[in-house]
Scaffold this active site. Structure first.
Site, PDB file in Angstrom:
ATOM      1  N   LYS A 160      -5.577  -3.532  -8.450  1.00  3.82           N
ATOM      2  CA  LYS A 160      -6.627  -4.462  -8.023  1.00  3.82           C
ATOM      3  C   LYS A 160      -7.519  -4.867  -9.195  1.00  3.82           C
ATOM      4  O   LYS A 160      -8.536  -4.239  -9.467  1.00  3.82           O
ATOM      5  CB  LYS A 160      -7.483  -3.816  -6.928  1.00  3.82           C
ATOM      6  CG  LYS A 160      -6.906  -4.015  -5.538  1.00  3.82           C
ATOM      7  CD  LYS A 160      -7.771  -3.428  -4.452  1.00  3.82           C
ATOM      8  CE  LYS A 160      -8.693  -4.423  -3.804  1.00  3.82           C
ATOM      9  NZ  LYS A 160      -8.032  -5.398  -2.933  1.00  3.82           N
TER      10      LYS A 160
HETATM   11  N1  PMP Z   1      -2.577  -7.342  -1.077  1.00  3.90           N
HETATM   12  C1  PMP Z   1      -3.680  -7.796  -1.687  1.00  3.90           C
HETATM   13  C2  PMP Z   1      -3.549  -8.866  -2.715  1.00  3.90           C
HETATM   14  C3  PMP Z   1      -4.940  -7.274  -1.345  1.00  3.90           C
HETATM   15  O1  PMP Z   1      -6.040  -7.733  -1.939  1.00  3.90           O
HETATM   16  C4  PMP Z   1      -5.020  -6.273  -0.353  1.00  3.90           C
HETATM   17  C5  PMP Z   1      -6.354  -5.724   0.049  1.00  3.90           C
HETATM   18  N2  PMP Z   1      -6.738  -4.643  -0.763  1.00  3.90           N
HETATM   19  C6  PMP Z   1      -3.830  -5.808   0.235  1.00  3.90           C
HETATM   20  C7  PMP Z   1      -2.616  -6.360  -0.145  1.00  3.90           C
HETATM   21  C8  PMP Z   1      -3.856  -4.677   1.221  1.00  3.90           C
HETATM   22  O2  PMP Z   1      -4.153  -3.471   0.551  1.00  3.90           O
HETATM   23  P1  PMP Z   1      -4.897  -2.291   1.283  1.00  3.90           P
HETATM   24  O3  PMP Z   1      -4.099  -1.957   2.463  1.00  3.90           O
HETATM   25  O4  PMP Z   1      -4.896  -1.173   0.297  1.00  3.90           O
HETATM   26  O5  PMP Z   1      -6.249  -2.768   1.606  1.00  3.90           O
END
Ligand code: PMP
Length: 308
Positions: A160
């Protein structure tokens, strides 16, 4: 995103609780290689009706924050326990006893790539989960974005960093401009990747499929959680596999999963309605199970909850 967010009065910045409106940095700060996490804390509504606010999957989120830092060459000057305490302090400062979204943000200070700012802002939000929640069953028209998902040999899609989110913002803006509620990316091979801030799962013949991490997706914690509960708690077969666009068009159900989007059903893709029933029966079952887990109603998954 289909959920409404409202900023909190206090946040935590570089070791102190401060008023969010005073959490300021210089306009000269670099902005391209920050990292962040998106975490939720839910009010427990377990059999004892405890009403505690508990963070869902704290450890995997902090572990991913450290992976993001490693990939981007940043050093986090706080231990995971210190970040947890900082989060708890900020929750207390705001007097929250409601569902919240926590977004630790870290970015290098101007002229000092090793030194970082660490800020923990918080928002309240309205969940799409819960039986008979109209936010859940609202129709959502999606499109396949004309923007491809960033290839992970260009930007690290699996972690991220804000740098990745210009890609998401372009796809979301395009979708809104064209009258859609959201977009789904194909990767640089032309295979299904993910949404603009959530992973995608599709159901065909009673089986759930979702793209692999190599399809330029974020290593999503919700996806991982679902991959474990679908077969083990619900007896739903799952397959992690590359998905062709046409397989999505001809699926019986599709939904997004992520911390922000929770479990959000999709009605149609590029104007093609999916399946016979909306939201689909498996999507409903999975969302109900997920809602019970985050509310602390499932004893064996209480280890996924960290009390605040
Ligand atoms: N893909 C992206 C690009 C995201 O920003 C997120 C949100 N964090 C997700 C998938 C889902 O990830 P998570 O389940 O860890 O929130």
């Amino acid at each position: 995103m289909s959920v409404a967010f409202h900023g909190a009065e206090f946040c935590w910045m570089n070791g102190e609780t401060v008023e969010t409106k005073k959490a300021l940095v210089s306009a000269m700060e670099p902005i391209h290689l920050g990292i962040f996490e998106g975490i939720k804390a839910y009010v427990e509504n377990d059999v004892n009706g405890s009403g505690r606010l508990s963070i869902f999957q704290w450890k995997p989120h902090v572990d991913r924050l450290r992976r993001s830092a490693a990939v981007c060459g940043l050093k986090i000057p706080f231990t995971s326990e210190e970040l947890l305490e900082a989060t708890r302090k900020t929750i207390r400062a705001n007097g929250f006893n409601t569902n919240i979204y926590i977004q630790p943000r870290i970015w290098p200070r101007a002229g000092a790539s090793e030194e970082v700012h660490v800020v923990i802002p918080i928002w309240t939000f309205e969940t799409v989960l819960g039986k008979d929640n109209p936010r859940f069953s609202k129709n959502r028209k999606f499109m396949i974005s004309t923007w491809r998902r960033i290839a992970s040999d260009a930007l690290p899609a699996q972690v991220k960093t804000w740098a990745n989110y210009g890609n998401s913002a372009l796809a979301m803006r395009e979708a809104e401009r064209l009258g859609y509620d959201g977009a789904i990316f194909l990767d640089n091979r032309g295979l299904v990747s993910e949404g603009t801030g959530a992973c995608i799962m599709a159901v065909r013949n009673g089986k759930v499929m979702t793209p692999p991490v190599t399809a330029s997706i974020l290593e999503s914690i919700t996806r991982e959680t679902l991959l474990s509960i679908m077969p083990e708690d619900l007896g739903i077969p799952v397959e992690v596999k590359d998905i062709a666009r046409v397989e999505l068009y001809s699926s019986d159900e599709a939904f997004l999963c992520g911390t922000g989007w929770e479990i959000t059903p999709i009605t149609s893709i590029d104007g093609l309605s999916l399946g016979k029933e909306y939201p689909g029966p498996l999507t409903r079952r999975i969302a109900e199970c997920y809602a019970d887990i985050i509310a602390g109603k499932v004893e064996k998954h209480k280890e996924w909850l960290t009390q605040t």
